[in-house]
Design a protein around this motif. Structure first.
Motif, PDB file in Angstrom:
ATOM      1  N   VAL A  96       0.859  -1.190   0.000  1.00  0.00           N
ATOM      2  CA  VAL A  96       0.000   0.000   0.000  1.00  0.00           C
ATOM      3  C   VAL A  96       0.891   1.234   0.000  1.00  0.00           C
ATOM      4  CG1 VAL A  96      -1.833   1.266   1.153  1.00  0.00           C
ATOM      5  CG2 VAL A  96      -1.767  -1.239   1.321  1.00  0.00           C
ATOM      6  N   LEU A  97       0.687   2.099  -0.989  1.00  0.00           N
ATOM      7  CA  LEU A  97       1.385   3.379  -1.077  1.00  0.00           C
ATOM      8  C   LEU A  97       0.348   4.504  -1.034  1.00  0.00           C
ATOM      9  CD1 LEU A  97       3.847   2.506  -3.968  1.00  0.00           C
ATOM     10  CD2 LEU A  97       4.541   3.060  -1.654  1.00  0.00           C
ATOM     11  N   PHE A  98       0.499   5.415  -0.082  1.00  0.00           N
ATOM     12  CA  PHE A  98      -0.375   6.578  -0.005  1.00  0.00           C
ATOM     13  C   PHE A  98       0.464   7.836  -0.188  1.00  0.00           C
ATOM     14  CE2 PHE A  98      -3.852   4.127   1.987  1.00  0.00           C
ATOM     15  CZ  PHE A  98      -4.936   4.723   1.346  1.00  0.00           C
ATOM     16  N   VAL A  99      -0.036   8.770  -0.990  1.00  0.00           N
ATOM     17  CA  VAL A  99       0.629  10.062  -1.141  1.00  0.00           C
ATOM     18  C   VAL A  99      -0.356  11.159  -0.749  1.00  0.00           C
ATOM     19  CG1 VAL A  99       2.197   9.298  -2.946  1.00  0.00           C
ATOM     20  CG2 VAL A  99      -0.038  10.228  -3.582  1.00  0.00           C
ATOM     21  N   GLU A 100       0.195  12.302  -0.343  1.00  0.00           N
ATOM     22  CA  GLU A 100      -0.603  13.482  -0.035  1.00  0.00           C
ATOM     23  C   GLU A 100      -0.226  14.592  -1.015  1.00  0.00           C
ATOM     24  OE1 GLU A 100       0.219  14.366   4.034  1.00  0.00           O
ATOM     25  OE2 GLU A 100      -1.274  12.951   4.796  1.00  0.00           O
ATOM     26  N   PHE A 101      -1.242  15.313  -1.512  1.00  0.00           N
ATOM     27  CA  PHE A 101      -0.968  16.422  -2.424  1.00  0.00           C
ATOM     28  C   PHE A 101      -2.141  17.410  -2.349  1.00  0.00           C
ATOM     29  CE2 PHE A 101      -3.168  13.129  -4.739  1.00  0.00           C
ATOM     30  CZ  PHE A 101      -4.125  13.793  -5.480  1.00  0.00           C
ATOM     31  N   PRO A 102      -1.902  18.667  -2.729  1.00  0.00           N
ATOM     32  CA  PRO A 102      -2.982  19.666  -2.662  1.00  0.00           C
ATOM     33  C   PRO A 102      -3.920  19.544  -3.863  1.00  0.00           C
ATOM     34  CG  PRO A 102      -0.941  20.688  -3.407  1.00  0.00           C
ATOM     35  CD  PRO A 102      -0.607  19.253  -3.085  1.00  0.00           C
ATOM     36  N   ASP A 103      -5.237  19.712  -3.603  1.00  0.00           N
ATOM     37  CA  ASP A 103      -6.189  19.722  -4.712  1.00  0.00           C
ATOM     38  C   ASP A 103      -6.340  21.146  -5.250  1.00  0.00           C
ATOM     39  OD1 ASP A 103      -7.741  21.081  -2.891  1.00  0.00           O
ATOM     40  OD2 ASP A 103      -9.196  19.477  -2.616  1.00  0.00           O
ATOM     41  N   ASP A 104      -7.335  21.372  -6.096  1.00  0.00           N
ATOM     42  CA  ASP A 104      -7.504  22.678  -6.741  1.00  0.00           C
ATOM     43  C   ASP A 104      -7.823  23.779  -5.742  1.00  0.00           C
ATOM     44  OD1 ASP A 104      -7.032  21.500  -9.174  1.00  0.00           O
ATOM     45  OD2 ASP A 104      -9.161  21.188  -9.626  1.00  0.00           O
ATOM     46  N   THR A 105      -8.377  23.413  -4.583  1.00  0.00           N
ATOM     47  CA  THR A 105      -8.718  24.420  -3.572  1.00  0.00           C
ATOM     48  C   THR A 105      -7.574  24.654  -2.592  1.00  0.00           C
ATOM     49  OG1 THR A 105      -9.642  22.797  -2.024  1.00  0.00           O
ATOM     50  CG2 THR A 105     -11.117  23.675  -3.738  1.00  0.00           C
ATOM     51  N   GLY A 106      -6.503  23.872  -2.726  1.00  0.00           N
ATOM     52  CA  GLY A 106      -5.383  24.005  -1.800  1.00  0.00           C
ATOM     53  C   GLY A 106      -5.451  23.060  -0.620  1.00  0.00           C
ATOM     54  N   GLU A 112      -4.350   6.786  -2.771  1.00  0.00           N
ATOM     55  CA  GLU A 112      -3.633   5.507  -2.842  1.00  0.00           C
ATOM     56  C   GLU A 112      -3.059   5.320  -4.239  1.00  0.00           C
ATOM     57  OE1 GLU A 112      -4.227   0.676  -2.243  1.00  0.00           O
ATOM     58  OE2 GLU A 112      -5.927   2.036  -1.928  1.00  0.00           O
ATOM     59  N   VAL A 113      -1.819   4.905  -4.276  1.00  0.00           N
ATOM     60  CA  VAL A 113      -1.129   4.660  -5.544  1.00  0.00           C
ATOM     61  C   VAL A 113      -0.940   3.159  -5.709  1.00  0.00           C
ATOM     62  CG1 VAL A 113       0.964   5.072  -6.887  1.00  0.00           C
ATOM     63  CG2 VAL A 113       0.055   6.876  -5.406  1.00  0.00           C
ATOM     64  N   ARG A 114      -1.373   2.637  -6.836  1.00  0.00           N
ATOM     65  CA  ARG A 114      -1.232   1.207  -7.103  1.00  0.00           C
ATOM     66  C   ARG A 114      -0.090   0.970  -8.085  1.00  0.00           C
ATOM     67  NH1 ARG A 114      -3.835  -2.639  -4.411  1.00  0.00           N
ATOM     68  NH2 ARG A 114      -4.193  -3.854  -6.304  1.00  0.00           N
ATOM     69  N   TYR A 153       2.974   0.791   3.525  1.00  0.00           N
ATOM     70  CA  TYR A 153       2.505  -0.315   4.365  1.00  0.00           C
ATOM     71  C   TYR A 153       2.734  -1.619   3.617  1.00  0.00           C
ATOM     72  CZ  TYR A 153      -0.538  -3.449   6.963  1.00  0.00           C
ATOM     73  OH  TYR A 153      -1.017  -4.499   7.700  1.00  0.00           O
ATOM     74  N   TYR A 154       3.183  -2.643   4.369  1.00  0.00           N
ATOM     75  CA  TYR A 154       3.492  -3.934   3.755  1.00  0.00           C
ATOM     76  C   TYR A 154       2.959  -5.033   4.671  1.00  0.00           C
ATOM     77  CZ  TYR A 154       6.446  -7.250   1.112  1.00  0.00           C
ATOM     78  OH  TYR A 154       6.909  -8.259   0.329  1.00  0.00           O
ATOM     79  N   GLY A 155       2.020  -5.807   4.181  1.00  0.00           N
ATOM     80  CA  GLY A 155       1.376  -6.802   5.032  1.00  0.00           C
ATOM     81  C   GLY A 155       2.022  -8.168   5.027  1.00  0.00           C
ATOM     82  N   MET A 156       3.221  -8.306   4.515  1.00  0.00           N
ATOM     83  CA  MET A 156       3.841  -9.625   4.365  1.00  0.00           C
ATOM     84  C   MET A 156       4.671 -10.049   5.567  1.00  0.00           C
ATOM     85  SD  MET A 156       3.661 -11.268   1.211  1.00  0.00           S
ATOM     86  CE  MET A 156       5.282 -11.744   0.606  1.00  0.00           C
ATOM     87  N   VAL A 157       5.230  -9.108   6.320  1.00  0.00           N
ATOM     88  CA  VAL A 157       6.269  -9.448   7.279  1.00  0.00           C
ATOM     89  C   VAL A 157       5.846  -9.118   8.704  1.00  0.00           C
ATOM     90  CG1 VAL A 157       8.116  -9.134   5.600  1.00  0.00           C
ATOM     91  CG2 VAL A 157       7.402  -7.213   7.001  1.00  0.00           C
ATOM     92  N   ALA A 158       6.540  -9.745   9.656  1.00  0.00           N
ATOM     93  CA  ALA A 158       6.308  -9.488  11.075  1.00  0.00           C
ATOM     94  C   ALA A 158       7.515  -8.829  11.730  1.00  0.00           C
ATOM     95  CB  ALA A 158       5.973 -10.797  11.798  1.00  0.00           C
TER      96      ALA A 158
END
Length: 382
Positions: A96-106, A112-114, A153-158
């Motif tokens: 799971v990859l998540f990014v944050e960025f500003p929209d048109d309103t700021g 989520e990026v696949r 996030y990576y759900g494979m490992v402990a």
């Protein structure tokens, strides 16, 4: 008849120790196999390459379970790699990859990026001494324009593992992710800020401590073997101090590339050192100079084993001294915890006449048997 009853009672006293320590053998092997590194390389146009490196045998077990198949019988390297290559598309669902960025309103929005594609690379045929032959999945995709930060996030490992992010300007940041947990939000713009030395030291301390407790069952049993030799505390402290000095030397030398031995040599010898201290506990209850010298030699071996955790992580040159200090202190903390727990549990009974036949002998025998099992399986595994 009385002798037979005594023998049955004796076996009943020994059986719990044998079963408990034998159960630890499987756990130690599982821990030996879980080696994980994650690296994300982001290009100037937002394209990213994500590399997930693992032990191939462990990877096959995990990927097959996620894919809903029990077919993990491919022990031949070519067959194993063919199965892992076929399972490559399913690894996309495990990250799971998540990014944050500003929209048109700021306003800041989260997205989520696949990854778009995944390929499998088998472990190399030849690896440098002291390193591991890891298989890798390489995932590719593209981050949205204007992305400011990245969380992973990576759900494979402990187990804890290093997550490294490299930006287009070449700046790199590595943080330890605690198994099934999110990374922190790492900035994507400009040069990555370096975290404080205190934060990095804390990570290496925790890595060293958890390498002993709860994961380092082989090192734990070695320390337990040292503890069981004599009823007095002084021989324990002499042995542990000698062991500490020795493994500190080789851990440092290995991290700086001065000495190295292949894991196929180090791991069976570490297991053999466990056998030695346990068997000698059956022969004597006094600390001899010869035992101290051998504990020092065994400490050198264990230091090379500890170094295997760090040398494969490609630590930044500036972090080697910090990583060495933190990891080593964490290891010592784990060892002292083991000794403290054993002293609390067994201390009140160590002067009793029955302590050696009922505690030391069965526990040392169990440790020796597990050490012998590890010696054999590790020697045959390479």
């Amino acid at each position: 008849m009385a002798a037979m009853r005594g023998a049955r009672v004796s076996r009943r006293r020994w059986l719990p120790a044998l079963l408990l320590v034998a159960a630890a053998a499987g756990a130690a092997r599982a821990h030996d196999l879980e080696r994980t590194t994650v690296h994300v390389d982001v290009a100037a146009d937002g394209a990213f390459t994500l590399r997930l490196a693992h032990d191939p045998s462990w990877l096959l077990l995990r990927m097959a379970s996620f894919a809903g198949t029990s077919d993990v019988s491919a022990t031949d390297p070519d067959a194993r790699d063919a199965r892992l290559r076929a399972l490559a598309p399913s690894v996309i669902d495990r990250v799971v990859l998540f990014v944050e960025f500003p929209d048109d309103t700021g306003a800041i929005v989260r997205h989520e990026v696949r990854p778009e594609a995944a390929t499998y690379t088998p472990p190399p045929g030849q690896v440098p001494a002291g390193e591991f032959a890891l298989a890798a999945y390489t995932l590719t995709g593209r981050l949205p324009s204007g992305a400011r930060s990245l969380r992973w996030y990576y759900g494979m490992v402990a187990d804890p593992y290093p997550f490294t992010l490299t930006l287009p300007d070449g700046s790199t940041r590595t943080e330890w992710v605690q198994g099934d947990a999110w990374s922190t939000a790492l900035p994507l713009g400009g040069t990555l800020a370096t975290r404080s030395w205190r934060a990095r030291l804390a990570e290496y301390l925790w890595l060293g401590y958890t390498h002993i407790l709860p994961k380092g069952v082989d090192h734990l049993l070695f320390v337990a073997g040292l503890f069981l030799l004599a009823a007095r505390l002084r021989p324990v402290l002499v042995q542990v101090t000698t062991f500490t000095l020795a493994h500190s030397v080789t851990l440092g030398l290995a991290l700086y590339g001065v000495v190295s031995l292949p894991s196929r040599v180090v791991e069976p010898l570490i297991a053999l050192s466990i056998v030695y201290v346990a068997v000698e506990n059956l022969r004597t209850h006094t600390l001899s100079p010869g035992r101290v010298a051998l504990v020092f030699l065994f400490g050198l071996l264990h230091g090379l084993g500890f170094a295997g955790v760090l040398t494969g992580l490609a630590l930044p040159r500036a972090d080697i001294a910090l990583g060495l200090a933190g990891f080593n202190l964490g290891v010592e903390g784990g060892q002292l915890t083991v000794i403290a727990v054993l002293a609390i549990l067994l201390g009140p009974w160590r002067d009793r006449s029955w302590y050696r036949p009922r505690v030391v002998v069965p526990a040392s025998l169990a440790i020796a048997l597990v050490g012998a099992y590890w010696t054999l399986t590790r020697a045959l595994a390479w």
